[in-house]
Motif scaffolding. Sequence first.
Motif, short mmCIF file in Angstrom:
data_model
loop_
_atom_site.label_atom_id
_atom_site.label_comp_id
_atom_site.label_asym_id
_atom_site.label_seq_id
_atom_site.Cartn_x
_atom_site.Cartn_y
_atom_site.Cartn_z
N SER A 131 0.99 -1.57 -0.21
CA SER A 131 -0.11 -0.25 0.04
C SER A 131 1.08 1.16 -0.12
O SER A 131 1.71 1.36 0.99
CB SER A 131 -0.83 -0.06 1.31
OG SER A 131 -1.42 1.09 1.00
N ARG A 132 0.33 1.64 -0.86
CA ARG A 132 1.52 3.26 -1.01
C ARG A 132 1.24 3.94 0.60
O ARG A 132 1.74 4.41 0.71
CB ARG A 132 1.06 3.94 -2.35
CG ARG A 132 2.04 3.54 -3.42
CD ARG A 132 1.63 4.42 -5.14
NE ARG A 132 2.89 3.33 -5.69
CZ ARG A 132 1.53 2.73 -6.54
NH1 ARG A 132 0.75 2.88 -6.57
NH2 ARG A 132 2.75 2.79 -8.02
N ASP A 133 0.05 4.04 0.93
CA ASP A 133 -0.82 4.76 1.59
C ASP A 133 0.08 4.87 3.16
O ASP A 133 0.65 5.55 3.70
CB ASP A 133 -2.29 4.81 1.99
CG ASP A 133 -3.19 5.19 0.57
OD1 ASP A 133 -2.42 6.44 0.10
OD2 ASP A 133 -4.17 4.55 -0.05
N ALA A 134 -0.12 3.71 3.74
CA ALA A 134 -0.20 3.37 4.90
C ALA A 134 1.67 2.54 5.07
O ALA A 134 2.08 2.57 5.93
CB ALA A 134 -0.45 1.48 5.47
N SER A 135 2.15 1.96 3.84
CA SER A 135 3.12 0.73 4.43
C SER A 135 3.79 1.33 3.78
O SER A 135 5.47 0.22 3.18
CB SER A 135 3.06 -0.43 4.46
OG SER A 135 2.12 -0.83 2.99
N PHE A 136 4.48 1.95 2.75
CA PHE A 136 5.05 2.93 1.60
C PHE A 136 6.29 3.87 1.97
O PHE A 136 4.94 5.02 2.48
CB PHE A 136 4.71 3.31 0.47
CG PHE A 136 5.23 3.72 -1.03
CD1 PHE A 136 6.96 2.34 -1.18
CD2 PHE A 136 5.68 4.01 -1.05
CE1 PHE A 136 7.55 2.85 -2.60
CE2 PHE A 136 6.66 5.45 -1.71
CZ PHE A 136 6.98 4.06 -2.46
N LEU A 137 7.16 3.64 1.53
CA LEU A 137 7.90 5.47 1.59
C LEU A 137 8.86 5.22 0.81
O LEU A 137 9.67 4.73 0.48
CB LEU A 137 8.98 4.84 3.22
CG LEU A 137 9.97 6.44 3.76
CD1 LEU A 137 9.07 6.99 3.99
CD2 LEU A 137 10.98 5.23 4.41
N PRO A 138 8.67 6.95 -0.04
CA PRO A 138 9.24 7.06 -0.86
C PRO A 138 10.63 7.70 -1.01
O PRO A 138 11.12 8.43 0.40
CB PRO A 138 8.23 8.31 -2.20
CG PRO A 138 7.54 8.54 -0.50
CD PRO A 138 7.60 8.23 0.48
N LYS A 139 11.59 7.28 -1.06
CA LYS A 139 13.25 7.50 -1.44
C LYS A 139 13.36 8.93 -2.60
O LYS A 139 12.73 9.04 -3.81
CB LYS A 139 14.24 6.79 -1.86
CG LYS A 139 14.12 5.13 -1.26
CD LYS A 139 15.56 4.32 -1.97
CE LYS A 139 15.35 3.26 -1.34
NZ LYS A 139 16.45 2.62 -2.00
N PRO A 140 13.60 10.21 -2.42
CA PRO A 140 15.01 9.95 -1.29
C PRO A 140 13.81 10.56 0.00
O PRO A 140 12.79 11.05 -0.03
CB PRO A 140 15.80 11.05 -1.70
CG PRO A 140 14.63 11.99 -2.63
CD PRO A 140 13.88 11.27 -3.56
N PHE A 141 14.64 10.33 1.19
CA PHE A 141 13.02 11.14 2.31
C PHE A 141 14.49 11.56 3.62
O PHE A 141 15.38 11.23 2.91
CB PHE A 141 12.26 9.49 2.92
CG PHE A 141 13.21 8.42 2.75
CD1 PHE A 141 14.21 7.96 4.55
CD2 PHE A 141 12.70 7.66 2.25
CE1 PHE A 141 15.20 7.22 4.59
CE2 PHE A 141 14.22 6.13 2.26
CZ PHE A 141 14.76 6.06 3.33
N THR A 142 14.05 11.83 3.64
CA THR A 142 14.90 12.78 5.21
C THR A 142 14.83 12.66 6.14
O THR A 142 13.82 11.15 6.60
CB THR A 142 13.88 13.86 5.60
OG1 THR A 142 12.84 14.04 6.56
CG2 THR A 142 14.71 15.32 4.54
N PRO A 143 15.59 12.07 7.80
CA PRO A 143 15.40 11.53 8.64
C PRO A 143 14.35 11.73 9.31
O PRO A 143 13.65 11.14 9.85
CB PRO A 143 16.73 12.21 10.09
CG PRO A 143 17.47 12.32 8.25
CD PRO A 143 16.59 12.77 7.50
N ASN A 144 14.15 12.72 9.52
CA ASN A 144 12.30 13.32 10.18
C ASN A 144 11.77 12.67 8.81
O ASN A 144 10.73 11.20 10.09
CB ASN A 144 11.98 14.41 10.44
CG ASN A 144 11.24 14.90 11.28
OD1 ASN A 144 10.98 14.66 12.37
ND2 ASN A 144 10.23 15.31 10.04
#
Length: 169
Positions: free
Chosen positions: A140-153
Amino acid sequence: IGADIDIDGRTGHGTTVTVFLPESMSERRRPELPTAPPDADIAGKETVLVVEDDEMVRNFVREALTFYGYTPLMAAEPAAAQRIARETDDPIHAVLTDVVLPDMSGMHLAQMLRTIRPGIKVLYMSGYPDHPVFEQGGISRDASFLPKPFTPNVLAKKVRDVLDSGKVA
């Protein structure tokens, strides 16, 4: 070089070839860790198994999770992640895995890890938000996905959200 090629051919619909190329190493900029103490709302004490084949990303994630109080267990490939899951006596609360890994997809790895660690929460990350694995279901792109790049926060917030959610992604 870390490229990935997906070929999807369907009778009567033609063939689509998608080439996923990594960012140029010369253009990659590593986000800096915050200098202020971490926000208590996104900090934690849980253990997160991180599966990422890119050493630079893996090191960044380890440092960011550690800064926010988490205990990261690092794996560069799926076999190492499975070995860590089997051999670690302490709880592993979540797995943060790249969608595209050597030898298998992150989704397949998560399924295998759940046989070793039932109930483990899963967070997927990828620099390819249009990767075909999303069309196959399970991520799920909503609940369980983190797009790269990302910040530490952003990383810490997403990990906290997944850990606090009542469901296993």
